[in-house]
Scaffold this active site. Structure first.
Site, PDB file in Angstrom:
ATOM      1  N   ARG A  81       0.943  -1.165  -0.068  1.00  0.00           N
ATOM      2  CA  ARG A  81      -0.026  -0.104  -0.022  1.00  0.00           C
ATOM      3  C   ARG A  81       0.723   0.991  -0.035  1.00  0.00           C
ATOM      4  NH1 ARG A  81      -4.516  -0.340   4.209  1.00  0.00           N
ATOM      5  NH2 ARG A  81      -5.579  -1.171   2.429  1.00  0.00           N
ATOM      6  N   ALA A  82       1.902   1.131   0.902  1.00  0.00           N
ATOM      7  CA  ALA A  82       2.920   2.507   0.753  1.00  0.00           C
ATOM      8  C   ALA A  82       3.484   2.707  -0.580  1.00  0.00           C
ATOM      9  CB  ALA A  82       3.860   2.093   1.703  1.00  0.00           C
TER      10      ALA A  82
END
Length: 699
Positions: free
Chosen positions: A284-285
């Site tokens: 996600r990052a």
């Protein structure tokens, strides 16, 4: 309509060719340019224009098109969009309206957030109609939560579901409905009032830290603008109208460009390298950083992502995703980031050879719902730059450690090991046993003690006006009275006295007040390290259960409230680091100070039930000596017991010879006695299993 403070009038939020946005202004703008980024969390001290900037943001966003009369604001240009108010055909009027800023109060009910049965229609006409909630109103707009860290857990769960799915499903009270709910989630918070639940923190794409300027000239300019706004809001807003229009035009241009920005293969690999160096779990990052870099390039008017775009994106998207303990401060090592990015600009995509597969530029990825990402600050690659450990030290330098590992039993004196007030680091924290307040309360939602509130399992119904409607019990109450009421129709006649609301049993947060003995008898290194580990573990537990905490220490001649009751468990952990040990043991003073704090907090918030945790070996010696000191401590204990507060005594006494004074103190307090070695949940489980095996063997 009230006039809001202009967004561009907030210092750092005026964007033109000469000066760009600060972190807060930039994060807010980027997430509106590319909503798939996932929203913004603004952390900062009181009075730093967090709420002012958010409320001004909606005014600079371009208007949206909606069907006339559509309460769910679907996009007329999206043929796949469906509204519960539809269907809408070609002949339905389309209108333009400003983007909504929907504020979600921290005390909102579940019905208000997701929607509920329209009571007027149900009671007057017997019709089942749905009344949309705040999530429906926020679709294609901004959903703002001030003091988001104080949001009740059941509302956090609703936001998590809506943010992950982009839709809201309601199945309750005879209503079955589903509608789209895609919004830009913006939260503001003061870290001193408590931290944010990790699952919700991960849903924010970007996070920024804000603080008041220290430059007197800047502070004076803030005051000057605010006073001018308060004097004549309309005239002040008119003075910034041109800057607001320019900002709107720039956002519109960036939205048109964002889909055309190229994120080259070297740029994507550089983003992956940055995230890998900070050991970000999951992807996600990486996705959020890529989307943010693309949006930043579009904001700057570039058609290709540069090194500067990636750097700015990483500073906004990664700090809150670092793997860290709850008490570690957020942040990102900018020196490491610069070493990873290097000084050279990103190279172009490699040329396509005749036998090479075609390499397409990578653009903003579709919305992802991957797992929670957390980051530590150590590198796993031999070639990647090393990263300093992110964990902060839990105490200062240990001095004067000539004492034996276990202090000898006896009455504490003014000169023992560590009597100079040296500090000792805590041993590693562990999962503690659950300490709860007796009885059933009515406090705010949390995770510690039993309580009657708006969440939890339904255990009955009553006639109060608070809570959600219990439709079945309402109809049952009215059914028994129909024979005595005039029949005007075939429908059941309902009256206000028939209404019943659901009674639910859940969990509440509590005030956990620590009263810690820091006298000379506690100063031996092994004992104080064990005591601090127990308190630290209980603080971690309070952090997870959303409790309010306070801390009192007593040593020398008096007791001190080192941390007034607060929602920030981080502050309590920091104060614990600094607690020195040494001197006499003013046990009576510590208990009396605890009584004063508890009485004061009871007046401030009667629903916040307290749990007093006294950490001591039970010895007493201060201005009074011998039997007089013991008598005063017993009187103080009896006074605290008279307050009716649930109390736990954590006995720190160790060694082969024990006096059992803490157990006697627990008897005077009417408290539970827990040896410090049994604070651990694992130790308690082992003791129970051992006792059970002994019983089985005897049988």
């Amino acid at each position: 309509m009230p006039v809001h403070y202009p967004f561009s009038a907030v210092l750092g939020c005026a964007a033109d060719s000469a000066t760009d946005l600060d972190d807060m202004g930039l994060a807010l703008v980027l997430t509106t340019i590319s909503p798939e980024i996932g929203g913004v969390l603004v952390r900062g001290e009181k009075g730093t224009a967090k709420s002012t900037a958010v409320r001004g943001l909606a005014a600079v966003l371009p208007s949206i098109s909606v069907y006339a009369g559509d309460r769910f604001s679907i996009d007329p240009d999206d043929p796949s969009a469906e509204s519960p108010d539809g269907p809408f055909g070609p002949g339905v009027a389309v209108e333009s309206r400003p983007v909504r800023l929907v504020e979600l109060p921290v005390g909102a009910t579940e019905d208000r957030v997701v929607g509920s049965l329209h009571l007027e229609s149900a009671l007057s006409r017997g019709a089942i109609e749905f009344e949309p909630g705040l999530l429906a109103r926020a679709h294609r707009g901004l959903l703002y939560v001030d003091e988001v860290n104080l949001l009740h857990d059941h509302l956090v769960d609703l936001l998590l579901d809506a943010a992950a799915m982009g839709r809201v499903s309601i199945e309750r009270d005879g209503v079955s409905i589903e509608h789209a709910s895609r919004f830009v989630l913006i939260g503001t918070m003061n870290p001193e009032e408590g931290e944010l639940r990790p699952q919700l923190l991960d849903r924010f794409g970007l996070t920024v830290e804000v603080a008041a300027p220290r430059d007197p000239a800047l502070r004076a300019e803030v005051v000057r603008r605010r006073m001018a706004f308060d004097l004549d809001a309309a005239a002040f807003a008119e003075g910034f109208a041109s800057a607001e229009r320019e900002l709107t035009a720039r956002i519109v241009a960036a939205r048109g460009l964002v889909g055309k920005v190229r994120l080259t293969e070297p740029g994507l690999l550089k983003i992956a390298e940055v995230c890998a160096a900070f050991e970000v779990d999951g992807l996600r990052a990486d996705i959020v950083t890529a989307r943010t870099a693309v949006a930043h390039a579009a904001w700057a008017g570039r058609s290709e992502v540069t090194r500067a775009d990636i750097r700015r994106a990483a500073l906004l998207a990664l700090p809150h995703r670092r793997r860290r303990n709850p008490f570690d401060a957020p942040g990102l090592d900018e020196e490491l980031l610069d070493r990873i990015l290097g000084d050279d600009e990103l190279p172009p995509d490699p040329p396509e050879g005749p036998d090479d597969p075609e390499v397409e530029p990578v653009e903003a990825a579709p919305q992802e719902t991957s797992t929670t990402d957390e980051v530590s600050t150590s590198s796993t690659s031999d070639d990647a730059p090393s990263v300093e450990p992110g964990e902060r030290q839990r105490a200062g330098v240990e001095t004067n450690t000539d004492a034996s590992e276990d202090d000898q039993p006896g009455v504490s004196t003014s000169s023992t090991s560590g009597g100079d007030g040296s500090t000792t680091a805590a041993a590693p924290a562990y999962r503690p046993r659950l300490l709860t307040v007796t009885g059933v309360g009515t406090g705010r939602t949390g995770g510690r003690s039993k309580a009657i509130g708006t969440t939890g399992r339904r255990i009955g119904a009553d006639t109060s006006t608070h809570g959600s409607l219990h439709l079945v019990e309402t109809l049952k109450a009215a059914a028994g009275k129909q024979s005595a009421r005039p029949r005007t129709s075939a429908q059941v006649e309902l009256r206000p006295e028939d209404l019943r609301t659901a009674v639910r049993e859940g969990r509440e947060a509590n005030l956990v007040l620590f009263c810690v003995d820091a006298s000379g008898s506690m100063a031996a290194r092994k004992r104080m390290a064990q005591v601090k580990a127990a308190v630290l573990s209980l603080l971690l537990d309070a952090y997870r259960r959303r409790d309010k905490v306070g801390m009192i220490t007593f040593r020398g001649e008096d007791a001190e409230l080192v941390l007034p009751p607060t929602g920030s468990v981080d502050l309590a952990a920091a104060r614990l680091d600094e607690v020195p040990a040494g001197g006499r043991t003013p046990l009576a003073e510590g208990l009396l100070e605890a009584a004063r704090v508890l009485q004061r907090e009871r007046l401030r918030d009667p629903d916040l039930r307290p749990l007093l945790v006294v950490v001591t070996d039970g010895r007493a010696n201060s201005k009074a000596h011998g039997k007089e000191a013991v008598r005063r401590s017993q009187q103080a204990a009896a006074y605290v017991a008279g307050l009716g507060v649930t109390t736990v005594v954590i006995d720190s006494e160790s060694g082969p010879m024990r006096l059992g004074l803490a157990r006697e103190l627990a008897g005077h307090l009417g408290a539970e006695h827990v040896p410090v070695a049994e604070v651990s949940a694992e130790a308690l489980t082992s003791a129970v299993q051992s006792r059970t095996q002994t019983w089985k063997g005897a049988a």
